[in-house]
Design a protein around this motif. Structure first.
Motif, PDB file in Angstrom:
ATOM      1  N   VAL A 131      38.120  43.306  53.098  1.00  0.00           N
ATOM      2  CA  VAL A 131      37.830  42.408  51.975  1.00  0.00           C
ATOM      3  C   VAL A 131      38.327  43.020  50.669  1.00  0.00           C
ATOM      4  O   VAL A 131      38.904  42.324  49.821  1.00  0.00           O
ATOM      5  CB  VAL A 131      36.317  42.085  51.909  1.00  0.00           C
ATOM      6  N   ASP A 132      38.117  44.315  50.485  1.00  0.00           N
ATOM      7  CA  ASP A 132      38.596  44.971  49.266  1.00  0.00           C
ATOM      8  C   ASP A 132      40.123  44.904  49.171  1.00  0.00           C
ATOM      9  O   ASP A 132      40.674  44.653  48.099  1.00  0.00           O
ATOM     10  CB  ASP A 132      38.132  46.430  49.224  1.00  0.00           C
ATOM     11  N   ALA A 185      48.100  37.491  39.220  1.00  0.00           N
ATOM     12  CA  ALA A 185      48.738  37.972  37.998  1.00  0.00           C
ATOM     13  C   ALA A 185      50.231  37.625  37.999  1.00  0.00           C
ATOM     14  O   ALA A 185      50.779  37.196  36.969  1.00  0.00           O
ATOM     15  CB  ALA A 185      48.546  39.481  37.859  1.00  0.00           C
ATOM     16  N   ASP A 186      50.901  37.795  39.146  1.00  0.00           N
ATOM     17  CA  ASP A 186      52.321  37.422  39.242  1.00  0.00           C
ATOM     18  C   ASP A 186      52.514  35.932  39.028  1.00  0.00           C
ATOM     19  O   ASP A 186      53.464  35.506  38.349  1.00  0.00           O
ATOM     20  CB  ASP A 186      52.894  37.821  40.603  1.00  0.00           C
ATOM     21  N   PHE A 187      51.647  35.117  39.575  1.00  0.00           N
ATOM     22  CA  PHE A 187      51.754  33.670  39.413  1.00  0.00           C
ATOM     23  C   PHE A 187      51.550  33.265  37.962  1.00  0.00           C
ATOM     24  O   PHE A 187      52.297  32.435  37.421  1.00  0.00           O
ATOM     25  CB  PHE A 187      50.730  32.970  40.310  1.00  0.00           C
ATOM     26  N   ASN A 188      50.560  33.848  37.308  1.00  0.00           N
ATOM     27  CA  ASN A 188      50.312  33.531  35.893  1.00  0.00           C
ATOM     28  C   ASN A 188      51.486  33.966  35.022  1.00  0.00           C
ATOM     29  O   ASN A 188      51.856  33.275  34.066  1.00  0.00           O
ATOM     30  CB  ASN A 188      49.020  34.181  35.408  1.00  0.00           C
ATOM     31  N   GLU A 228      44.935  42.340  46.728  1.00  0.00           N
ATOM     32  CA  GLU A 228      46.169  41.582  46.930  1.00  0.00           C
ATOM     33  C   GLU A 228      46.105  40.239  46.208  1.00  0.00           C
ATOM     34  O   GLU A 228      47.082  39.814  45.584  1.00  0.00           O
ATOM     35  CB  GLU A 228      46.384  41.362  48.430  1.00  0.00           C
ATOM     36  N   PHE A 229      44.953  39.586  46.238  1.00  0.00           N
ATOM     37  CA  PHE A 229      44.780  38.319  45.534  1.00  0.00           C
ATOM     38  C   PHE A 229      44.943  38.501  44.030  1.00  0.00           C
ATOM     39  O   PHE A 229      45.585  37.691  43.360  1.00  0.00           O
ATOM     40  CB  PHE A 229      43.399  37.730  45.844  1.00  0.00           C
TER      41      PHE A 229
END
Length: 132
Positions: free
Chosen positions: A83-84, A95-98, A89-90
């Motif tokens: 989960v961590d 951040a890359d998408f923004n 990764e999320f």
């Protein structure tokens, strides 16, 4: 004439319990030969074989539940680390998408297509309500 007497229920219960114990003990003694193992004069283990078997069952159950709990703890730890990793990764992907949605990044990507940003500001179009 015969005299009426009451039965002693405690004594009857003890006799039934003694018969049950002796039945289990005699069956195990016949099957395994416990009297040869402990000796003819030492009948204590044979008389208490039902309690010994019950405690043995409880010990095996305790050991099995302990192993199950340890396996569950290891699985929880493994899931926490997964989960961590997925959370980090999320965060990176978000951040890359923004960043990719900003105007400066978009203009860098569309230069290859022959598109460019307009150098003049947009004109405001005003429509009067009677021209409508």
């Amino acid at each position: 004439m015969a005299k009426n007497t009451f039965r002693q229920p405690e004594r009857v219960a003890k006799q039934k319990q003694q018969r049950r114990k002796l039945k289990l003990a005699s069956w195990l003694n016949d099957a395994i030969g416990l009297d040869r193992l402990f000796g003819e004069d030492n009948a204590w283990p044979i008389q208490h074989i039902d309690r010994i078997l019950w405690v043995t069952f409880l010990l095996i159950l305790y050991i099995g539940l302990n192993h199950n709990a340890e396996r569950l703890v290891r699985r929880i730890q493994r899931t926490k680390t997964q989960v961590d990793e997925l959370r980090s990764e999320f965060t990176v992907l978000q951040a890359d998408f923004n960043k990719s949605g900003k105007q400066s990044e978009i203009s860098k990507r569309v230069v290859g297509l022959g598109l460019a940003d307009s150098q003049t500001p947009p004109h405001k179009i005003v429509v009067k309500s009677d021209e409508h």
